[in-house]
Scaffold this motif. Structure first.
Motif, PDB file in Angstrom:
ATOM      1  N   TYR A  65       0.916  -1.181  -0.004  1.00 33.71           N
ATOM      2  CA  TYR A  65      -0.124  -0.133  -0.040  1.00 33.71           C
ATOM      3  C   TYR A  65       0.811   0.978   0.066  1.00 33.71           C
ATOM      4  N   VAL A  66       1.906   1.059  -0.392  1.00 32.00           N
ATOM      5  CA  VAL A  66       3.050   2.313  -0.390  1.00 32.00           C
ATOM      6  C   VAL A  66       2.413   3.599  -1.029  1.00 32.00           C
ATOM      7  N   ALA A  67       2.025   3.238  -2.242  1.00 27.98           N
ATOM      8  CA  ALA A  67       1.856   4.418  -3.098  1.00 27.98           C
ATOM      9  C   ALA A  67       0.354   5.170  -2.452  1.00 27.98           C
ATOM     10  N   GLU A  68      -0.401   4.305  -1.911  1.00 30.20           N
ATOM     11  CA  GLU A  68      -1.454   5.081  -1.296  1.00 30.20           C
ATOM     12  C   GLU A  68      -1.109   6.067  -0.177  1.00 30.20           C
ATOM     13  N   THR A  69       0.187   5.781   0.371  1.00 28.26           N
ATOM     14  CA  THR A  69       0.702   6.793   1.376  1.00 28.26           C
ATOM     15  C   THR A  69       1.610   7.998   1.145  1.00 28.26           C
ATOM     16  N   LYS A  70       1.496   8.200  -0.356  1.00 28.40           N
ATOM     17  CA  LYS A  70       2.484   9.222  -0.896  1.00 28.40           C
ATOM     18  C   LYS A  70       1.538  10.274  -1.635  1.00 28.40           C
ATOM     19  N   ASN A  71       1.864  11.565  -1.320  1.00 30.56           N
ATOM     20  CA  ASN A  71       1.258  12.628  -1.776  1.00 30.56           C
ATOM     21  C   ASN A  71       1.766  12.792  -3.290  1.00 30.56           C
ATOM     22  N   LEU A  72       1.072  13.731  -4.039  1.00 28.54           N
ATOM     23  CA  LEU A  72       1.007  13.886  -5.498  1.00 28.54           C
ATOM     24  C   LEU A  72       2.608  13.802  -5.742  1.00 28.54           C
ATOM     25  N   PHE A  73       3.346  14.548  -5.336  1.00 25.54           N
ATOM     26  CA  PHE A  73       4.608  14.964  -5.707  1.00 25.54           C
ATOM     27  C   PHE A  73       5.671  13.557  -5.053  1.00 25.54           C
ATOM     28  N   GLU A  74       5.467  13.138  -4.014  1.00 23.88           N
ATOM     29  CA  GLU A  74       6.104  11.836  -3.678  1.00 23.88           C
ATOM     30  C   GLU A  74       5.842  10.691  -4.483  1.00 23.88           C
ATOM     31  N   LEU A  75       4.430  10.686  -4.635  1.00 28.68           N
ATOM     32  CA  LEU A  75       4.302   9.479  -5.714  1.00 28.68           C
ATOM     33  C   LEU A  75       4.811   9.290  -7.153  1.00 28.68           C
ATOM     34  N   ASN A  76       4.867  10.562  -7.688  1.00 25.42           N
ATOM     35  CA  ASN A  76       5.541  10.645  -8.924  1.00 25.42           C
ATOM     36  C   ASN A  76       7.150  10.362  -8.764  1.00 25.42           C
ATOM     37  N   GLU A  77       7.833  10.571  -7.777  1.00 26.81           N
ATOM     38  CA  GLU A  77       9.380  10.301  -7.674  1.00 26.81           C
ATOM     39  C   GLU A  77       9.128   8.996  -7.285  1.00 26.81           C
ATOM     40  N   PHE A  78       8.224   8.312  -6.447  1.00 27.20           N
ATOM     41  CA  PHE A  78       8.323   7.150  -6.213  1.00 27.20           C
ATOM     42  C   PHE A  78       8.157   6.064  -7.256  1.00 27.20           C
ATOM     43  N   ILE A  79       7.349   6.334  -8.159  1.00 27.16           N
ATOM     44  CA  ILE A  79       6.908   5.669  -9.411  1.00 27.16           C
ATOM     45  C   ILE A  79       8.237   5.762 -10.426  1.00 27.16           C
TER      46      ILE A  79
END
Length: 360
Positions: free
Chosen positions: A243-257
């Motif tokens: 569920y890590v993607a669900e816990t990241k905001n817009l900018f964090e999610l883009n970097e994570f992907i």
């Protein structure tokens, strides 16, 4: 500038929507609590954690259902307008159907902004506590990570692999670490039967350690029964929680992907799907608004009950399509973008058809 008509409809729109939230959110909490109360008691969850969990539950589940609540609230108050022949009076006064829709679109825009801000910045933080509580008390013993055949690219030169991973014991089996030089030739390779993270010492412990180097055509092998060492990666890099993607905001999610793409993560589609769904929810608010107005603005013999029954049916079909295509994207090679677009395109076409029919 808003006219009297705009303010009248917009007020009914927002008041009914907020009333729907105040009605159904507590019902959702009570239903979930009734289902999970046994596990809460058996696992002795502290009251403070339960209160925080249901606060997070309200944000997480509420955000997903906001378009549905919006849809049902529009059907409810527009059906009342139709049954009181208010819509007939509005259209008979010379107001076009398109002009009649204006306050609905203003309301949908306000709700879409709310959904966007919550989905991109507020709900991700709430998801951390929500999911941690779920796995701690409701899904005890279940895995929250990918645990087999894990391959990650740490950077341009370093790669790691484990055949299986135990997140509870923080141990990976059949560990391999490969480092390539500037000309992309294998510089050295580390292998071990297992790699374990030792919390108290903040080190990695390798069992049956072996390091192979290539120097001037000669292979140099170093072996040890056990080796305590340091690596630049974190143990979570082996496999992030599901569920890590669900816990990241817009900018964090883009970097994570982008980071997961570089590492060659096998479940990258699940993360991309979360990203696209966040963008799709605000759009769904407009699609469902059009359908709701088209369905409920015509006075029918069955009245509000028939309109609500139709609306609930449409809502369930929408959720069904969303789940089916979402599962396809997560578990097969189906495009996450198409998984999000197809349900909205189908219901968008249906919305246009219903709108044209209502105008006639």
């Amino acid at each position: 500038m808003l006219t009297i008509l705009d303010r009248y409809i917009l007020k009914r729109y927002l008041v009914t929507f907020l009333g729907m939230l105040m009605l159904f959110v507590p019902i959702g909490i009570m239903a979930n609590l009734a289902e999970k109360i046994g596990k809460i008691i058996d696992n002795e969850a502290p009251l403070s954690e339960v209160i925080v969990f249901y606060s997070n539950f309200t944000l997480v589940i509420g955000n997903l259902l906001l378009p549905i609540f919006l849809f049902l609230s529009i059907i409810f108050f527009t059906s009342k307008l139709a049954s009181n022949t208010e819509i007939v009076a509005i259209l008979s006064s010379g107001v076009s159907y398109t002009r009649f829709l204006r306050p609905y679109f203003i309301g949908a825009t306000l709700v879409a902004i709310l959904i966007f801000m919550m989905g991109m910045f507020i709900v991700p933080h709430a998801s951390i506590g929500y999911n941690e509580f779920e796995y701690k008390y409701f899904k005890k013993g279940r895995q929250d990570r990918v645990t087999s055949n894990i391959f990650n690219q740490l950077n341009e030169d370093d790669y790691i692999y484990v055949s299986s991973f135990d997140p509870n014991r923080k141990i990976g089996y059949n560990f391999t670490y490969e480092h390539f030089d500037s000309i992309k030739q294998l510089d050295y390779k580390i292998s071990a039967s297992n790699i374990r993270w030792i919390d108290k010492d903040s080190i990695y412990r390798l069992t049956n350690y072996a390091k192979r180097k290539l120097r001037n055509g000669t292979e140099i092998i170093q072996t040890k029964r056990r080796l305590d060492t340091l690596f630049t990666f974190k143990i979570e890099d082996l496999t992030p929680v599901s569920y890590v993607a669900e816990t990241k905001n817009l900018f964090e999610l883009n970097e994570f992907i982008e980071d997961q793409k570089r590492k060659g993560a096998s479940n990258i589609n699940a993360y991309i799907l979360v990203k696209y769904k966040r963008w799709a929810l605000p759009i769904a608010a407009f699609v469902l608004t059009i359908i709701a107005v088209a369905v409920s603005s015509v006075k029918r013999r069955g009245g509000m009950g028939l309109n609500l029954a139709f609306g609930i049916g449409v809502a369930f079909i929408y959720i069904f399509f969303d789940k089916v295509f979402g599962t396809l994207a997560e578990q097969s090679g189906f495009s996450p973008l198409l998984a999000v677009l197809v349900p909205n395109l189908i219901f968008g076409a249906f919305a246009i058809y219903m709108l044209l029919k209502a105008k006639r």
